[in-house]
Design a protein around this motif. Structure first.
Motif, PDB file in Angstrom:
ATOM      1  N   GLN A 234       0.879  -1.125  -0.036  1.00 25.41           N
ATOM      2  CA  GLN A 234      -0.061  -0.111   0.084  1.00 25.41           C
ATOM      3  C   GLN A 234       1.011   1.356   0.131  1.00 25.41           C
ATOM      4  OE1 GLN A 234      -3.289  -0.125   2.769  1.00 25.41           O
ATOM      5  NE2 GLN A 234      -3.771   1.946   2.426  1.00 25.41           N
ATOM      6  N   THR A 235       0.401   2.183  -0.918  1.00 27.27           N
ATOM      7  CA  THR A 235       1.322   3.491  -0.971  1.00 27.27           C
ATOM      8  C   THR A 235       0.455   4.543  -1.095  1.00 27.27           C
ATOM      9  OG1 THR A 235       1.534   3.275  -3.588  1.00 27.27           O
ATOM     10  CG2 THR A 235       3.109   2.012  -2.249  1.00 27.27           C
ATOM     11  N   THR A 236       1.000   5.876  -1.072  1.00 27.99           N
ATOM     12  CA  THR A 236       0.421   6.982  -1.368  1.00 27.99           C
ATOM     13  C   THR A 236       1.546   7.929  -2.332  1.00 27.99           C
ATOM     14  OG1 THR A 236      -0.539   7.182   0.944  1.00 27.99           O
ATOM     15  CG2 THR A 236      -0.191   9.259  -0.329  1.00 27.99           C
ATOM     16  N   SER A 266       6.255  10.106   3.534  1.00 25.91           N
ATOM     17  CA  SER A 266       5.238   9.036   3.272  1.00 25.91           C
ATOM     18  C   SER A 266       4.857   8.875   1.729  1.00 25.91           C
ATOM     19  CB  SER A 266       4.283   8.779   4.334  1.00 25.91           C
ATOM     20  OG  SER A 266       3.081   9.780   4.033  1.00 25.91           O
ATOM     21  N   ALA A 267       4.643  10.100   1.177  1.00 28.42           N
ATOM     22  CA  ALA A 267       3.913  10.231  -0.001  1.00 28.42           C
ATOM     23  C   ALA A 267       5.047  10.250  -1.014  1.00 28.42           C
ATOM     24  CB  ALA A 267       3.063  11.327  -0.149  1.00 28.42           C
ATOM     25  N   ILE A 268       4.873   9.750  -2.574  1.00 24.49           N
ATOM     26  CA  ILE A 268       5.858   9.615  -3.443  1.00 24.49           C
ATOM     27  C   ILE A 268       5.370  10.899  -4.247  1.00 24.49           C
ATOM     28  CG2 ILE A 268       6.508   8.177  -5.511  1.00 24.49           C
ATOM     29  CD1 ILE A 268       6.256   5.827  -4.027  1.00 24.49           C
ATOM     30  N   GLU A 274       9.889  10.973 -12.094  1.00 27.08           N
ATOM     31  CA  GLU A 274      10.176  10.804 -10.579  1.00 27.08           C
ATOM     32  C   GLU A 274       9.371   9.634  -9.880  1.00 27.08           C
ATOM     33  OE1 GLU A 274      11.571  15.091  -9.028  1.00 27.08           O
ATOM     34  OE2 GLU A 274       9.472  14.946  -9.845  1.00 27.08           O
ATOM     35  N   VAL A 275       8.200   9.709 -10.198  1.00 30.18           N
ATOM     36  CA  VAL A 275       7.144   8.515  -9.654  1.00 30.18           C
ATOM     37  C   VAL A 275       7.560   7.146 -10.236  1.00 30.18           C
ATOM     38  CG1 VAL A 275       4.853   7.742  -9.479  1.00 30.18           C
ATOM     39  CG2 VAL A 275       5.163  10.211  -9.043  1.00 30.18           C
ATOM     40  N   ALA A 276       7.661   7.203 -11.490  1.00 33.57           N
ATOM     41  CA  ALA A 276       8.035   5.759 -11.953  1.00 33.57           C
ATOM     42  C   ALA A 276       9.205   5.152 -11.239  1.00 33.57           C
ATOM     43  CB  ALA A 276       8.268   5.933 -13.435  1.00 33.57           C
ATOM     44  N   VAL A 292      -2.343   2.141  -4.751  1.00 32.19           N
ATOM     45  CA  VAL A 292      -1.848   3.684  -4.699  1.00 32.19           C
ATOM     46  C   VAL A 292      -3.171   4.401  -4.415  1.00 32.19           C
ATOM     47  CG1 VAL A 292      -0.821   5.528  -5.900  1.00 32.19           C
ATOM     48  CG2 VAL A 292      -0.643   2.984  -6.720  1.00 32.19           C
ATOM     49  N   ASN A 293      -2.961   5.206  -3.458  1.00 30.59           N
ATOM     50  CA  ASN A 293      -3.914   6.232  -3.096  1.00 30.59           C
ATOM     51  C   ASN A 293      -3.559   7.574  -3.352  1.00 30.59           C
ATOM     52  OD1 ASN A 293      -2.900   7.210  -0.643  1.00 30.59           O
ATOM     53  ND2 ASN A 293      -3.576   5.296   0.326  1.00 30.59           N
ATOM     54  N   ALA A 294      -4.168   8.482  -3.653  1.00 25.98           N
ATOM     55  CA  ALA A 294      -4.023   9.937  -3.999  1.00 25.98           C
ATOM     56  C   ALA A 294      -4.592  10.858  -3.397  1.00 25.98           C
ATOM     57  CB  ALA A 294      -3.817  10.047  -5.488  1.00 25.98           C
ATOM     58  N   PRO A 295      -4.767  11.164  -2.006  1.00 18.87           N
ATOM     59  CA  PRO A 295      -5.378  12.025  -1.259  1.00 18.87           C
ATOM     60  C   PRO A 295      -5.493  13.396  -1.647  1.00 18.87           C
ATOM     61  CG  PRO A 295      -3.900  11.260   0.217  1.00 18.87           C
ATOM     62  CD  PRO A 295      -3.798  10.195  -0.946  1.00 18.87           C
ATOM     63  N   ALA A 296      -3.936  13.761  -1.926  1.00 19.04           N
ATOM     64  CA  ALA A 296      -3.665  15.037  -2.261  1.00 19.04           C
ATOM     65  C   ALA A 296      -4.318  15.614  -3.370  1.00 19.04           C
ATOM     66  CB  ALA A 296      -2.241  15.456  -2.112  1.00 19.04           C
ATOM     67  N   ASN A 297      -4.456  14.902  -4.689  1.00 23.06           N
ATOM     68  CA  ASN A 297      -4.912  15.332  -5.712  1.00 23.06           C
ATOM     69  C   ASN A 297      -5.536  14.506  -6.795  1.00 23.06           C
ATOM     70  OD1 ASN A 297      -2.641  13.750  -6.736  1.00 23.06           O
ATOM     71  ND2 ASN A 297      -1.624  15.418  -7.631  1.00 23.06           N
ATOM     72  N   GLY A 298      -6.056  13.350  -6.232  1.00 22.49           N
ATOM     73  CA  GLY A 298      -6.926  12.468  -7.017  1.00 22.49           C
ATOM     74  C   GLY A 298      -7.907  12.935  -7.469  1.00 22.49           C
ATOM     75  N   HIS A 299      -8.476  14.066  -6.985  1.00 25.88           N
ATOM     76  CA  HIS A 299      -9.927  14.712  -7.444  1.00 25.88           C
ATOM     77  C   HIS A 299      -9.607  15.539  -8.368  1.00 25.88           C
ATOM     78  CE1 HIS A 299      -7.994  17.334  -4.565  1.00 25.88           C
ATOM     79  NE2 HIS A 299      -8.699  18.214  -4.996  1.00 25.88           N
TER      80      HIS A 299
END
Length: 316
Positions: A234-236, A266-268, A274-276, A292-299
């Motif tokens: 599990q990642t962010t 804790s987030a990539i 860079e993410v890859a 993968v979750n993206a709470p900062a900007n997935g929206h």
């Protein structure tokens, strides 16, 4: 076996009233569906989690949401990350997961764990019990749910659950994969080896090799082929077309949610390259894939699409 799952991590979006929550979630799920993710997952909680916001912030019930998302997606599996076993009787959960499979055309996955959020239990009247209680309940639940998903009619006179000739009709359209979340080396990973198709690890990166060794040891003891089990981690992530945009997205999120600042590093975060690179390094630890979750900007429209297109080539 590989895994690339996108977890929709929260339902607290800036300037998004209640009547726009579901469309915002649908947008993320559709981007995941079209960009290379194989699974879309949502939390099974009723209160917002401490690292994501205040308890009273929006939280949509898991299985109603997944069934609705089934009507807006075509390819991805749909799962909880993970179901809190303590929130439902095992026979009800078997029926809910089966219903999800039927309405999605055979795309359900059962993600399950022992349960951990004590405030939620105490506030809403779910028995929390001890650590041992919750793991005993989980194992008994698996002995009921899994046979029901296979079309069997289990009977169990257990310490926590009692069922007699439990019937599940209609049956799932296809075999439903089972994922157990957590990283406990004595209990959780032993149950993965005994019951599951996938392990979703939550642990420090440096601990991954030890967790994999523990799982392999349990597989050996149970005479289970370790290669039959997919291990995801599990990642962010916070991705954007440029590093500067990604950093700005993260800073805006922390300004809205100061609690997120309690998890520095804790987030990539970064551009696609860079993410890859960061995920390539993670996959080199021996795991089979990631959630993968993206709470900062997935929206933000396009961010999940960019994330999937960046990561999908790494797990193919």
């Amino acid at each position: 076996m590989t895994k690339l799952g996108y977890q929709i991590p929260n339902f607290s979006y800036p300037d998004t009233p209640a009547d726009r929550l579901f469309p915002t979630v649908v947008q993320q799920a559709k981007e995941a569906d079209s960009s290379g993710f194989d699974t879309v997952l949502v939390m099974d909680h009723f209160y917002q989690l401490p690292v994501l916001g205040e308890p009273g912030e929006p939280m949509i019930e898991c299985y109603v949401l997944l069934s609705a998302l089934a009507q807006h997606t075509e390819k991805v599996r749909l799962s909880a990350l993970v179901t809190g076993n303590t929130y439902r009787n095992p026979t009800l959960l078997a029926k809910e997961v089966t219903a999800l499979d039927v309405v999605s055309g055979g795309r359900a996955q059962l993600g399950i764990g022992a349960g951990w959020f004590e405030l939620e239990h105490d506030s809403l009247g779910y028995e929390f019990g001890t650590f041992t209680d919750r793991f005993e309940k989980l194992e008994e639940a698996l002995q009921i749910i899994l046979p029901m998903l296979r079309g069997e009619r289990p009977t169990l006179d257990g310490k926590h659950y009692q069922v007699k000739d439990a019937l599940n009709s209609p049956a799932p359209l296809r075999p439903i994969p089972v994922m157990i979340g957590g990283a406990g080396e004595r209990k959780t990973l032993r149950m993965v080896a005994q019951y599951a198709d996938e392990s979703n690890l939550i642990c420090a990166v440096d601990d991954i090799p030890r967790k994999l060794d523990a799982l392999a040891g349990h597989c050996d003891a149970l005479r289970r082929d370790r290669s039959q089990i997919t291990v995801s981690y599990q990642t962010t992530a916070c991705i954007a077309p440029t590093h500067e945009e990604a950093q700005r997205d993260l800073e805006d999120y922390v300004a809205r949610n100061p609690r997120a600042a309690s998890r520095p590093g804790s987030a990539i975060v970064g551009s696609p390259d860079e993410v890859a690179a960061a995920y390539e390094k993670l996959l080199a630890t021996g795991i089979d894939g990631v959630t993968v979750n993206a709470p900062a900007n997935g929206h933000i429209p396009g961010r999940v699409q960019l994330l999937g297109e960046t990561l999908a080539p790494l797990v193919r």
